[in-house]
Design a protein around this motif. Structure first.
Motif, mmCIF file in Angstrom:
data_model
loop_
_atom_site.group_PDB
_atom_site.id
_atom_site.type_symbol
_atom_site.label_atom_id
_atom_site.label_comp_id
_atom_site.label_asym_id
_atom_site.label_seq_id
_atom_site.Cartn_x
_atom_site.Cartn_y
_atom_site.Cartn_z
ATOM 1 N N ASN A 1 -5.287 -1.734 12.998
ATOM 2 C CA ASN A 1 -4.575 -1.218 14.164
ATOM 3 C C ASN A 1 -3.127 -0.897 13.832
ATOM 4 O O ASN A 1 -2.469 -0.156 14.543
ATOM 5 C CB ASN A 1 -4.602 -2.246 15.295
ATOM 6 N N GLU A 2 -2.634 -1.483 12.739
ATOM 7 C CA GLU A 2 -1.254 -1.199 12.335
ATOM 8 C C GLU A 2 -1.192 0.097 11.539
ATOM 9 O O GLU A 2 -0.142 0.489 11.076
ATOM 10 C CB GLU A 2 -0.711 -2.334 11.451
ATOM 11 N N GLY A 3 -2.343 0.721 11.331
ATOM 12 C CA GLY A 3 -2.327 1.984 10.595
ATOM 13 C C GLY A 3 -2.557 1.810 9.116
ATOM 14 O O GLY A 3 -2.339 2.722 8.352
ATOM 15 N N LEU A 4 -2.993 0.596 8.686
ATOM 16 C CA LEU A 4 -3.315 0.406 7.272
ATOM 17 C C LEU A 4 -4.810 0.550 7.097
ATOM 18 O O LEU A 4 -5.573 -0.151 7.739
ATOM 19 C CB LEU A 4 -2.921 -0.997 6.810
ATOM 20 N N GLY A 5 -5.226 1.429 6.197
ATOM 21 C CA GLY A 5 -6.657 1.539 5.955
ATOM 22 C C GLY A 5 -7.324 2.406 7.003
ATOM 23 O O GLY A 5 -6.722 2.829 7.983
ATOM 24 N N GLU A 6 -8.615 2.662 6.791
ATOM 25 C CA GLU A 6 -9.334 3.578 7.671
ATOM 26 C C GLU A 6 -9.837 2.817 8.884
ATOM 27 O O GLU A 6 -10.452 1.757 8.753
ATOM 28 C CB GLU A 6 -10.510 4.175 6.899
ATOM 29 N N GLY A 7 -9.573 3.360 10.075
ATOM 30 C CA GLY A 7 -10.041 2.709 11.294
ATOM 31 C C GLY A 7 -11.556 2.660 11.336
ATOM 32 O O GLY A 7 -12.224 3.556 10.828
ATOM 33 N N PRO B 1 0.828 -1.212 0.000
ATOM 34 C CA PRO B 1 0.000 0.000 0.000
ATOM 35 C C PRO B 1 0.864 1.265 0.000
ATOM 36 O O PRO B 1 1.985 1.249 0.524
ATOM 37 C CB PRO B 1 -0.783 -0.098 1.313
ATOM 38 N N PRO B 2 0.337 2.357 -0.570
ATOM 39 C CA PRO B 2 1.125 3.587 -0.690
ATOM 40 C C PRO B 2 1.670 4.075 0.651
ATOM 41 O O PRO B 2 2.832 4.475 0.729
ATOM 42 C CB PRO B 2 0.115 4.596 -1.241
ATOM 43 N N ASP B 3 0.848 4.022 1.697
ATOM 44 C CA ASP B 3 1.323 4.527 2.988
ATOM 45 C C ASP B 3 2.574 3.810 3.445
ATOM 46 O O ASP B 3 3.512 4.407 3.935
ATOM 47 C CB ASP B 3 0.245 4.335 4.066
ATOM 48 N N GLY C 1 -8.948 2.076 14.867
ATOM 49 C CA GLY C 1 -8.524 0.778 14.345
ATOM 50 C C GLY C 1 -9.699 -0.153 14.274
ATOM 51 O O GLY C 1 -10.796 0.229 13.886
ATOM 52 N N SER C 2 -9.497 -1.412 14.714
ATOM 53 C CA SER C 2 -10.577 -2.397 14.588
ATOM 54 C C SER C 2 -11.603 -2.183 15.702
ATOM 55 O O SER C 2 -11.425 -1.338 16.578
ATOM 56 C CB SER C 2 -9.997 -3.795 14.664
ATOM 57 N N THR C 3 -12.645 -2.981 15.665
ATOM 58 C CA THR C 3 -13.735 -2.782 16.635
ATOM 59 C C THR C 3 -13.232 -3.054 18.047
ATOM 60 O O THR C 3 -12.254 -3.767 18.247
ATOM 61 C CB THR C 3 -14.870 -3.754 16.329
ATOM 62 N N ARG C 4 -13.956 -2.519 19.022
ATOM 63 C CA ARG C 4 -13.474 -2.631 20.403
ATOM 64 C C ARG C 4 -13.855 -3.952 21.041
ATOM 65 O O ARG C 4 -13.387 -4.285 22.115
ATOM 66 C CB ARG C 4 -14.030 -1.470 21.242
ATOM 67 N N THR C 5 -14.716 -4.704 20.377
ATOM 68 C CA THR C 5 -15.075 -5.995 20.969
ATOM 69 C C THR C 5 -13.901 -6.926 20.806
ATOM 70 O O THR C 5 -13.287 -6.968 19.748
ATOM 71 C CB THR C 5 -16.272 -6.610 20.232
ATOM 72 N N TYR C 6 -13.600 -7.713 21.832
ATOM 73 C CA TYR C 6 -12.406 -8.546 21.762
ATOM 74 C C TYR C 6 -12.744 -9.902 21.160
ATOM 75 O O TYR C 6 -13.682 -10.564 21.583
ATOM 76 C CB TYR C 6 -11.822 -8.752 23.154
#
Length: 1788
Positions: A375-381, A127-129, A360-365
């Protein structure tokens, strides 16, 4: 907000005000009140998405998240050379690393300025980022070998993003400054000269042409740094303080927690967070806080890095430490560009202390988190993760201060705690939302109950519960008894004042079926609401300022879209609209200045807030002023330029609006079905933030917003993410609780609130639902006319499209049209009884949007999605009259999107009619013709459908090319069908495609009714079918010509046709001094005179005199016999580089000028810089001054034209009358960029053309016209024709390496039809820039063999050869083009020599033929020196010299002059292709769109039925000439003294001199040793002899040698000719000591000093000011030169002087008069006269030994002696001990 001002496009068009400018109602007057036939707007997305009123806000049409999808990248790095490396006698190599990949150059021995010229390529698919954050590091390593890793001299790093943001995405020939990361006080460690380029798929690369090296030796002026970064970068410390985090998601709450609780007996927080920071390739991390959801670190991480950094982003990550692997909890990127400013009043990067929010991802575990990448910063949270309190400061280091540690290691230190209020006062925020409608819910979700959840930060999430900071303990889910009203769903909690803190979810509800694809939720009049109280630091000012700027930018963007629309649809007065836009912009800017400065003393304001405010104020003020100044300069002619400048304002404003310090987190809306999270939408909190000041309010605050919910994470990429999961209409309001009184104001009126009853006496709480009392009934009429350029969804390359229209809870479909990409539905859809809630007036100004989706019908399975667009209807209330100007509505074009890409456009109109008390009787009748064919389908009514008129379309059928197999069978009998608007024509059948792929009948025509308005013309469809046996037809491929405008024939007006009456004469004077590039002066005389004016060029005799005096560069006369084709080529390349430079200079001048003019408000005149070398400029004389300078230097050579790109791009693909249409088949690719033609879908090409014109009775017909050919007169026949094709390949550059060693062994392969030539035996070993210099002759027959493929393969000893890249040329179009691309026209006519005329037809014959074909009058030669064609007169010399120097008369020069100015001939004139070299990119089928190198070549074509051409031009590469350089070292002086004498202690040196020609260290030669020199003087009389091969034109030495023992063959290297001389001190027992060196570039080096006194270090340090000489011109030079070395401070110091004599001989001369090396025969040199001391050679060894023992190794000697004595004693003891013991024991 005034409503009129924001009336959008749609409203304007049919509104009560003109669309252009409030003041000037010109449009309407011309139209006499009727609707403007041009009100159609292309790309009318603006129409939909413009803010029509202040109730609703515009939806975003692009569905797919763009970030996070991997892309192909290629990074290419060429390491050319290094200079000024610090260190003595080193063996350097360069290491290039990107991320984990490392590549090394070869090692160069004992040099501080190695020359490599090696090329490396790195390929990535990420990905570009991720790509742009990768660090590229160049480092120089000294003496690395198999056993030792070598020592690092210095390194340089920058991130890939910096390179990508450069113009052309590259740094070219720039010097990277090396510094030592372990010792920051050390300063510069040397420079590497390199080219770095980053190419993404689809980028085109421009390689600047190789210039002469002298300009680039100016290192300081060519440093590898982006524009605007100072050359002297300093070291700086970056202090990142990390205080604490909060709101971390509950990690494993469920099962694991209970297990742990069972074992441990206590419930601890199950997360061990720490923060990791990545910056500039270094990594720092804080300590781990064990078991803690609200960790407090109070630590700072210190990075030491250069400032300004060339790495733009700092990556912060909260991670959970784990025994097995650590997981990222959330990531945030700090962009240093946004938190600093490099202007005069700028500031260093600074931030905070402020909170940053992480998403990042949803808060449910869950145990396996499917969205971990987010969560790694790829894509829109897709949900809030945590927030982190940080601050950043930068301090520039002063390297001289002693307390600074010189290492750049990352350090971790503690910092004191920070006060609670440092980030602002905590306020209670209130978020209210109401769901007005939820439709288009994807059927796949199932019919389980659905509810929506809204969260802001960690409030509103059912897992976290709700906590009020400090005051209140957290409380779990809401299990209280709840009233039935909330359907037991929502969590509630009482506030202290008895208020509910939150109702965050809507009640679950079962969806109802809308149609086959979608459900909707039956809200009807009852709309559920949510509200959440949350507590955040009050940093609203930041958001307010961003909102004001965003608001200005939105208006500007809408305005610019409008202007572009007006231009696109060719409406009147775009400049007026632009003036209005600029007026509004400057007004908005002044408003910002008034508002932004409020609340200055609010708590929690950081340094960045203050600095950014200053910056925004200054920038916005500046933009406002420039806009005001520009407004007065907008003229019709300058609109386009001004739009460009305004676009710059827009990007600037968007940049300023992006606030780096966060405050309130974003709001997330989730759709939950049966407890499972399905889809989400994210709303930035600033967009819905309320303020009492209108301008500061967010653009969606208190408005109804249409949101489309998306699938989270990776699943949302590609087609899955394009289907709408759900469309919701939602009203949102966010503000402080104390501002709450107006929070319901923006809702559509006419509702009652339903609250939760909590008993009497309690304060009122927000409603949990609204009940609407008022509703209006409407009828919606959708007029679907047609669509074009749709996406190909079937394997045939066509689609079966139908459209589905959604409005409120209803949907309808059009009919399905089979096999087309351009359907004309012509259908009216009527939606009856549409219920809309709210007041009638509001609905009139602001109706809901209509969604139109286009699908492809498949016989089996579900229909495929092809695209989507939005529209707003024109609304008529019951009491309004149905008539102009608003009704009937106009058809408009709407852009269709598929994911993020455009996928066609749709022509339609929409009207929403209120049904009044009398029912439908009041509505305008639907009086379309009842279409008996189509049954119940209603056509678009007459007032709306376009006015048609009769057109005739003539089609030229030429042939078909490159047809691929269809269903495994070859195409044998193809036919072409052309269709437009339901009418069409078929070509004749090609009986045998293999034998002759051309059509027998050339022109056919058909008549068709088309709209008057050209913009509404339907596309023309071309289809190729193959006629198989038994009457079966197979579709081969198709093409839709979307715009017919270029094929419309517009007859010229009578005057223009009548050329002869206006007798107008143009005189082109050719000076006899032909070599000069000159600007011919063109004089147009009055039309009736018949005079001839001879214009003398200002290149007269005067210049020759000037040239002699004062010019150092004395040019010797050219020797014609010395010149060859290459002289011409190199001269032309130099012209090209000069031209590109001049253009750049002119461009930057004009840009500066623009800036100045805007400041002064002056008028801008575009600077028409003459393009040199094209010989066409009618240039002004003063322009020539810049050009003269380099012309004076250059000898007069005939030149050719070097095109830096393909010839096609210069001559419109040679489609002057014959066009190529690609035929497509197969499904469209689902790549991000569908705009790139999918190469794989092309199944062939149709060659032909069209011509369309209105059918009228008075069509003028010339008598001498072939009626069968229609408009296509004078077209050659298309019978097969035999051609000799001659391909010249000069060289290839920047090839992609194909072998492991990073090189390739390229050779040429040529394919034309069945002929294939592989030039395999002439491969060039290990070269990425091979010089081929070859020509190939191939015979071909058009039309069978029309595509020439030139490929470059890599030769391999074993295995098959790999293709490096290939380029394809369509020869047929070139051959038939009227630009005459068969054989380029040379700049001058010559019959012998290097510039010989190579076309079999002479210029006179060519001219005669072209005049005949163009039916022109002429050519008439005479009187001498003049020729007349039509009514143009040209002049030129008439004499020519043959080989023997005899002059004879000829007309060829005259004819050639006409041909070179053919574009000035009336009617038929066009530019003819000059003698040229074209540069074509090489592509590889597996890596589409990424260049694999370039090839320079040209093609000549000669018909076989004409005279045969002469032999091919010899362009074989020049063979290097043999030279011999003899260097006599006579004496040295003032050499530094290294050794100490034993007896006297005096300093002395044993001097010898070593020398070699650069790159050939293996042939280094040493003089004998002058022992014991006390004064630094040495006498040698010693001769070095260096034979070498040299290329004069390129100023390079050529050496061939094997790279290694295992190399198969020798590799040729070209290296600059540089002589290295070094002075050494000879030592017997230790290594010799290096004392100093000098490097002389044999082409330009300082002239030696006459005496040692005059010889100073300046001769090395400032070469620029000294007169330079070249050994190749002087042949023999004697003088003194300085030796230099670097001292500890890294500066040059003088370490000696050498008297030498350089003598250059050619190979032949050297053979005739040989000379011996050293002092040997022949031509021996006499022995030097050395003082006696130096002859005590027999003493010398003793002296040396004594010196060694007494001085250098004194203590070592003492230690050794002592040790030996001890050993001897021990040995004696052991030897004698047994005897003594025996004696003792026996008592002897």
């Amino acid at each position: 907000m005034k409503r009129s001002k924001h009336r959008g496009h749609k409203e304007d068009k049919h509104g009560d005000e003109p669309a252009i400018l409030e003041t000037e109602n010109l449009d309407r007057q011309f139209m006499g009140g009727g609707p403007d036939p041009d009100t159609i707007s292309l790309a009318s997305v603006t129409a939909v998405t413009t803010n029509v009123s202040n109730k609703r806000s515009k939806p975003d049409i692009k569905m797919e998240p763009s970030s996070g999808r991997p892309v192909d990248y290629q990074v290419s790095v060429t390491v050319i050379e290094a200079r000024q490396l610090v260190g003595l006698n080193m063996d350097p190599m360069v290491c290039v690393e990107i991320g984990e990949d490392k590549k090394y150059t070869s090692m160069k021995e004992s040099t501080n300025c190695p020359y490599y010229n090696e090329y490396f390529v790195f390929d990535f698919h990420i990905p570009p980022d991720v790509m742009f954050d990768k660090i590229l590091k160049l480092s120089v390593i000294h003496s690395k070998n198999l056993l030792r890793s070598g020592t690092m001299v210095g390194s340089f790093k920058l991130d890939v993003g910096t390179i990508y943001s450069q113009p052309e995405h590259q740094f070219y020939h720039k010097w990277a400054l090396l510094s030592d990361p372990d010792d920051i006080a050390a300063g510069c460690k040397g420079y590497i000269k390199c080219d770095i380029a980053v190419v993404a798929k689809g980028d085109t690369m421009k390689t600047p042409h190789k210039t002469s090296e002298s300009d680039e030796d100016d290192i300081e002026g060519n440093l590898l740094i982006p524009e605007g970064v100072p050359a002297e970068r300093q070291w700086a410390r970056y202090y990142l303080k990390i205080y604490r985090a909060e709101g971390l998601p509950r990690m494993n709450t469920s099962i694991m927690a209970n297990v742990k609780k069972a074992f441990i007996g206590e419930n601890k927080d199950l997360v061990d967070p720490y923060v990791q920071v990545l910056f500039a390739g270094q990594k720092g991390k804080t300590s781990v806080q064990k078991s803690c959801y609200e960790p407090i670190w109070n630590e700072q991480i210190v990075f030491t890095e250069m400032f300004p950094p060339l790495c733009k982003r700092m990556k912060l990550q909260i991670r959970d430490s784990d025994k097995v692997n650590d997981v990222a909890i959330g990531t945030h990127f700090l962009d240093l560009r946004k938190i600093s400013n490099d202007g005069d009043k700028g500031f260093l990067p600074t931030l905070g202390p402020a909170w940053v929010n992480m998403y990042g991802s949803t808060r449910t575990y869950t145990l396996m988190d499917e969205y971990q990448e987010l969560n790694e910063g790829l894509g829109e949270g897709v949900s809030f993760r945590a927030r982190l309190l940080i601050s950043l400061g930068v301090e520039i280091l002063d390297p001289s201060s002693p307390e600074i540690t010189s290492s750049t290691e990352v350090q971790l230190e503690g910092v004191p705690n920070i006060s609670e209020t440092a980030t602002g006062k905590i306020e209670e925020f209130f978020l209210f939302g109401s769901f007005l409608e939820a439709t288009m819910i994807d059927r796949k979700i199932g019919d389980k109950p659905i509810n929506f959840e809204v969260t802001i930060g960690y409030y509103g999430n059912e897992i976290d519960g709700v906590a009020k900071p400090q005051t209140k303990s957290r409380k779990g889910g809401g299990d209280d008894e709840e009233s039935d009203l909330i359907h037991n769903s929502s969590e509630e909690e009482m506030d202290d004042d008895g208020d509910l803190t939150s109702v965050a979810t809507t009640p679950p509800m079962k969806p109802v079926i809308t149609d086959r694809n979608y459900f909707h939720l039956p809200y009807f009049e009852r709309k559920p609401c949510i509200y959440i109280k949350s507590w955040w630091q009050d940093q609203r000012r930041r958001l307010y300022n961003a909102n004001i700027i965003d608001n200005i930018a939105d208006k500007l963007e809408d305005g610019l879209n409008d202007v572009q629309e007006i231009i696109k649809t060719e409406k009147a007065y775009p400049e007026r609209r632009l003036r209005g836009v600029l007026e509004e912009l400057s007004h908005g800017c002044s408003q910002f200045l008034a508002l932004a400065n409020k609340d200055q003393n609010q708590s929690g304001r950081t340094k960045l807030d203050r600095e950014r405010l200053k910056l925004c104020m200054a920038d916005v003020e500046n933009i406002g002023q420039q806009a005001k100044a520009m407004r007065s300069q907008v003229k019709k002619s300058t609109v386009k330029d001004k739009i460009k400048l305004s676009q710059n304002f827009l990007t600037k404003l968007r940049f300023l609006a992006d606030e780096p310090q966060h405050s309130v987190p974003d709001v997330f809306i989730w759709m939950i079905s049966n407890g499972k999270r399905i889809a989400y939408a994210r709303v930035p909190s600033k967009d819905i933030l309320f303020s009492n000041t209108e301008e500061e309010t967010g653009k969606d605050c208190g408005k109804v917003k249409t949101l489309f919910l998306r699938i989270p994470g990776k699943k949302g990429f590609g087609p899955a993410g394009w289907t709408v999961q759900s469309k919701i209409e939602i009203y949102l309001w966010l503000g402080l609780t104390k501002q709450r009184k107006d929070y319901l104001n923006g809702l559509p009126n006419g509702f009652e609130e339903n609250k939760l009853s909590k008993g009497p006496g309690l304060p009122c709480s927000p409603p949990i639902s609204l009940t609407y009392m008022m509703k209006q009934i409407f009828q919606l009429r959708v007029h679907m006319y047609q669509a074009r350029s749709l996406f190909a969804a079937d394997s045939t390359g066509l689609s079966d499209p139908f459209a589905r229209v959604f409005f409120s809870t209803q949907s309808q479909v059009t009919e399905v049209l089979a096999e087309t990409l351009c359907p004309t539905w012509d259908q009216l859809l009527v939606f009856e009884n549409v219920e809309l809630f709210g007041e009638a007036t509001e609905l009139r100004d602001d109706p809901p949007i209509i969604v139109i989706e286009i699908y492809d019908q498949d016989t089996v399975g579900k229909a495929d999605f092809m695209g989507r667009t939005f529209a707003k209807p024109v609304v008529k209330m019951a009491d309004e009259h149905y008539g102009p100007p608003r009704f009937p509505p106009q058809l408009e074009y709407y852009q269709i999107y598929r994911g993020n890409c455009t996928a066609g456009e749709m022509l339609a109109a929409f009207e929403l009619l209120q049904i009044g008390p009398n029912g439908k009787a009041d509505l305008p009748p639907i009086d379309g013709p009842t279409d008996y064919d189509r049954g119940p389908i209603l056509p678009v009514p007459l007032g709306i459908r376009p006015v048609l008129s009769r057109y005739r379309i003539e089609v030229l059928f030429w042939g078909l090319r490159d047809l691929k197999r269809v269903n495994l069978a070859q195409v044998d009998r193809p036919r072409v069908d052309v269709e437009c608007a339901g009418r069409g024509v078929q070509s004749s059948l090609i009986p045998n495609y293999k034998k002759n792929p051309n059509f027998s009948t050339l022109v056919k025509s058909f008549e068709v009714d088309l709209p008057e308005n050209e913009l509404l013309h339907p596309p023309l469809n071309i289809r190729v079918v193959d006629c198989r046996a038994f009457g079966r037809y197979t579709l081969v491929g198709s093409n839709a010509v979307t715009s017919l405008r270029k094929f419309i024939y517009r007859p010229n007006d009578k005057q223009a046709n009548n050329w002869t009456t206006t007798e107008e004469i143009i005189v082109v004077s050719m000076d006899s001094d032909r070599g000069h590039k000159k600007m011919e002066t063109v004089v147009k005389l009055d039309s009736c005179s018949d005079a001839v004016v001879k214009v003398e060029d200002d290149d007269g005799k005067g210049k020759k005199k000037k040239r002699k005096k004062g010019d150092e560069i004395e040019e010797e006369e050219l020797d014609e016999s010395m010149l060859d084709w290459w002289s011409k080529y190199f001269a032309s390349i130099e012209t090209l580089t000069e031209m590109l430079k001049a253009q750049e200079a002119a461009f930057s001048d004009s840009e500066d000028k623009d800036e100045m003019d805007i400041a002064d408000g002056g008028d801008i005149k575009p600077d028409d810089f003459p393009v040199k070398g094209t010989k066409r400029g009618k240039g002004k004389k003063d322009k020539k001054k810049s050009i003269d300078a380099f012309e004076r230097r250059k000898p007069k050579l005939d030149e050719l034209k070097v095109y830096p790109k393909e010839l096609e791009s210069e001559f419109e693909n040679f489609e002057d009358w014959l066009h190529s249409f690609n035929l497509f088949r197969g499904k469209g690719g689902d790549d991000d960029d569908q705009n790139v033609l999918d190469e794989d879908r092309i199944v062939g090409r149709f060659k032909g053309s069209m011509c369309m014109y209105k059918v009228s009775d008075d069509m003028p017909r010339d008598m001498n016209v072939d009626s069968n050919m229609g408009m296509f007169q004078n077209i050659p026949h298309n019978d097969p024709i035999n051609i000799l094709v001659r391909i010249y390949v000069i060289r290839a550059t920047d090839l992609h390496p194909a072998d492991i060693n990073g090189k390739a062994d390229p050779y040429i392969a040529i394919r034309l039809g069945k002929n294939e030539i592989k030039d395999k035996e002439n491969y060039i070993s290990k070269q990425l820039n091979p010089l081929f210099g070859k020509s190939f002759d191939v015979e071909a027959t058009f039309p069978m063999d029309s595509t020439l493929t030139v490929s470059i393969y890599d030769w391999d000893l074993v295995g098959t050869d790999d293709l490096i890249g290939e380029t394809k040329i369509d020869l047929e179009n070139r051959f038939y083009s009227k630009h005459r691309a068969t054989c380029g026209i040379t700049s001058n006519y010559a019959i012998h020599g290097y510039n010989v005329w190579r076309d079999p037809m002479k210029p006179t014959q060519i001219l005669a033929r072209m005049c005949k074909e163009g039916k022109l009058d002429g050519p008439h030669y005479g009187p001498p020196g003049r020729v007349k064609v039509e009514n143009r007169v040209f002049m030129a010399p008439t004499e020519i010299e043959d080989e023997n120097g005899l002059k004879k008369q000829t007309d060829e020069h005259l004819a050639l002059t006409v041909l070179k100015h053919w574009n000035e001939i009336p009617k038929v004139g066009c530019k003819l292709v000059p003698e040229h070299v074209e540069t074509r990119p090489l592509l590889h089928p597996d890596k589409p769109g990424i260049e694999q190198g370039r090839i320079e070549m040209w093609v000549d074509m000669f018909p076989k039925d004409m005279t045969a051409p002469g032999p091919a031009l010899d362009i074989s590469p020049r063979k290097p000439k043999k030279f011999e350089l003899r260097v006599i070292v006579w004496n040295t002086d003032e050499v530094v003294l290294e050794d100490d004498d034993i007896f006297t202690g005096e300093k002395s040196s044993d001097i010898f001199v070593r020398g070699w020609l650069k790159g050939q260290q293996e042939d280094k030669q040493d003089t004998d040793v002058h022992y014991h020199s006390i004064t630094g003087e040495g006498n040698f009389n010693w001769r070095f002899v260096y034979p070498f091969d040299y290329l004069m034109a390129e100023e390079k030495i050529v050496i061939s040698k094997k790279e290694s023992m295992f190399a198969w063959d020798e590799t040729e290297y070209k290296i600059p000719a540089r002589l290295n001389l070094q002075v050494w001190d000879a030592d017997h027992f230790s290594a010799d000591d290096f004392l100093g060196a000098i490097e002389l570039d044999l082409n330009r080096f300082p002239r030696g000093a006459k005496t040692p006194k005059q010889c100073t270090i300046e001769m090395v340090t400032n070469e620029g000011d000294l007169p330079m000489v070249s050994i190749f011109k002087q042949k023999r030079i004697k003088g003194w030169w300085p030796f230099v070395a670097r001292n500890e401070e890294d500066e040059f110091e003088l370490t000696g002087k050498v008297e030498a004599e350089l003598h250059l001989l050619t190979g032949e001369e050297a053979e005739k008069s040989p000379a011996g090396e050293g002092r040997n025969e022949p031509e021996p040199l006499e022995k030097p006269n050395r003082p006696d001391t130096s002859l005590l050679w027999f003493l010398t060894p003793f002296k040396a030994i004594k010196h060694l023992i007494c001085n250098q190794y004194k203590w070592l000697a003492i230690k050794i002696v002592t040790a030996l004595l001890l050993l001897v004693m021990l040995g004696l003891f052991l030897y004698s001990m047994p005897g003594y013991m025996v004696k003792k024991m026996l008592g002897a």
